[in-house]
Design a protein around this motif. Structure first.
Motif, PDB file in Angstrom:
ATOM      1  N   CYS A  31      -0.126   7.227   5.346  1.00 53.41           N
ATOM      2  CA  CYS A  31      -0.196   6.304   4.216  1.00 53.41           C
ATOM      3  C   CYS A  31      -0.115   7.119   2.924  1.00 53.41           C
ATOM      4  CB  CYS A  31      -1.519   5.555   4.314  1.00 53.41           C
ATOM      5  SG  CYS A  31      -1.808   4.509   2.907  1.00 53.41           S
ATOM      6  N   CYS A  70       0.298   0.176   4.665  1.00 54.39           N
ATOM      7  CA  CYS A  70      -0.759   1.124   4.626  1.00 54.39           C
ATOM      8  C   CYS A  70      -1.986   0.570   3.959  1.00 54.39           C
ATOM      9  CB  CYS A  70      -0.223   2.378   4.073  1.00 54.39           C
ATOM     10  SG  CYS A  70      -0.120   3.022   2.565  1.00 54.39           S
ATOM     11  N   THR A 111      -4.046   9.954   5.126  1.00 57.45           N
ATOM     12  CA  THR A 111      -3.739   9.235   3.886  1.00 57.45           C
ATOM     13  C   THR A 111      -3.590  10.251   2.761  1.00 57.45           C
ATOM     14  OG1 THR A 111      -4.830   7.177   4.506  1.00 57.45           O
ATOM     15  CG2 THR A 111      -4.659   7.609   2.163  1.00 57.45           C
TER      16      THR A 111
END
Ligand code: GDP
Length: 332
Positions: free
Chosen positions: A146, A9, A48
């Motif tokens: 991520c 990530c 994320t």
């Protein structure tokens, strides 16, 4: 041999031209619901999560990151939805056996959950960073989003009580948040650095979502890491929050008491004050509509919505609303 790949990530591993890159600031249970909703509306790879590690603790020598794991299990579809933490269908045989041996058992570690903590502990003991092992754990569970810890360095949320101090887990789990609190500190924050990728993820996000998490003990520690607030202040992306406070009370947990300790109003206004001056928009419950003019004066646009997530459909609807509002804002 247990070292697998380096973190897959980056700030955003890949994205298509049409998808928004969404960054969330997250605690545990409240955040997990919204993030699960977001993951039904968009590709996980464009999502994320910057997770709180102020709650991290050590149990029986194992390194436990409760908020990172709650989000990871939610994105993997493995979270115990009823409890809001741990794995669905979990058993607690090891916990019972540890009690036989006189160990502390107030922190509930499930049998399969132990695999996460064993893997994390071994990797950290081998010198890997928390970000690296978090990415590996998430990848092993099939999570494409991520998940970044706010910092690789230890930051510990300490709860000051009359005559002493408790770690967050001692306060929240062992004492069930029933003790009087006189202050909250983020030990180690002043010298901690954002984990690799955190600042870049903030800079490159199309939308930043502050999850409905405890502003003092879930989002507060993230904001205490030097550099994160500065990045949030300078982003051009819409920054949208969901109030964890509805009708003068927290939806769950000790947020109200902890906000009072910090001198924050127990209302969307207090939430906005905790995230000033970078929060641009706040989704509030319909019954808090009276706060809208004062929020506007504070530079925060209020959006009344159904913000209590009791079903998966609620999670998805709220996530969709946030993405729609953000897309409108970007289009302006
Ligand atoms: P924790 O680390 O497990 O305490 O998790 P969080 O900080 O992410 O979540 C707890 C906070 O989320 C509390 O302040 C709750 O009031 C809030 N919360 C939990 N569920 C909901 C929900 O469905 N809607 C909203 N708006 N807030 C929620």
């Amino acid at each position: 041999m247990h070292g697998v790949a380096a973190p897959r990530c980056g700030p955003f591993a890949s994205t298509s031209a049409t998808d928004m890159r969404v960054l969330t600031l997250a605690g545990g249970t409240g955040a997990a619901k919204l993030i699960r909703g977001l993951a039904t509306c968009m590709p996980q790879r464009d999502l994320t999560v910057i997770g709180n590690t102020g709650d991290d603790t050590e149990v029986w020598g194992l390194r436990v990151s409760p908020d990172l794991d709650t989000v990871m299990y939610a994105l993997a579809g493995m979270l115990d939805v009823e409890r809001g933490w741990g794995l669905a269908g979990e058993t607690f045989n090891c916990l019972a056996a540890m009690a036989t041996h006189g160990a502390d058992t107030w922190f509930n570690l499930g049998d399969r959950d132990l695999a996460t903590h064993l893997t994390r502990t071994r990797a950290l003991d081998d010198g890997q960073s928390l970000a690296t092992v978090t990415a590996r754990l998430a990848g092993n569970l099939g999570v494409a989003a991520c998940i970044l810890p706010m910092s690789d360095e230890p930051v510990r949320t300490m709860i000051r009580i009359p005559g002493g101090r408790l770690t967050f887990q001692e306060y929240f789990v062992r004492e069930k948040a029933l003790v009087e609190v006189v202050g909250v500190d983020y030990e180690g924050a002043a010298t901690a650095r954002p984990a690799p990728g955190v600042i870049e993820a903030i800079r490159t996000a199309d939308v930043i979502v502050v999850c409905p998490s405890n502003p003092v003990t879930s989002v507060g520690p993230i904001l205490a890491v030097p550099g994160i607030v500065e990045a949030l202040r300078s982003t051009a992306a819409p920054v949208v929050g969901v109030s964890p406070i509805v009708g003068g009370a927290a939806v769950s947990g000790p947020a109200a008491a902890l906000m009072r300790v910090r001198g924050l109003a127990v209302s969307p206004l207090g939430v906005a004050a905790a995230y000033a001056p970078w929060l641009r928009r706040l989704l509030i419950d319909e019954r808090d509509q009276a706060c809208a003019p004062e929020l506007a004066r504070a530079g925060v646009e209020a959006d009344p919505a159904d913000i209590i997530m009791t079903t998966r459909a609620h999670e998805t609807a709220l996530a969709r609303r946030i993405l729609e509002l953000s897309a409108e804002r970007r289009a302006r």
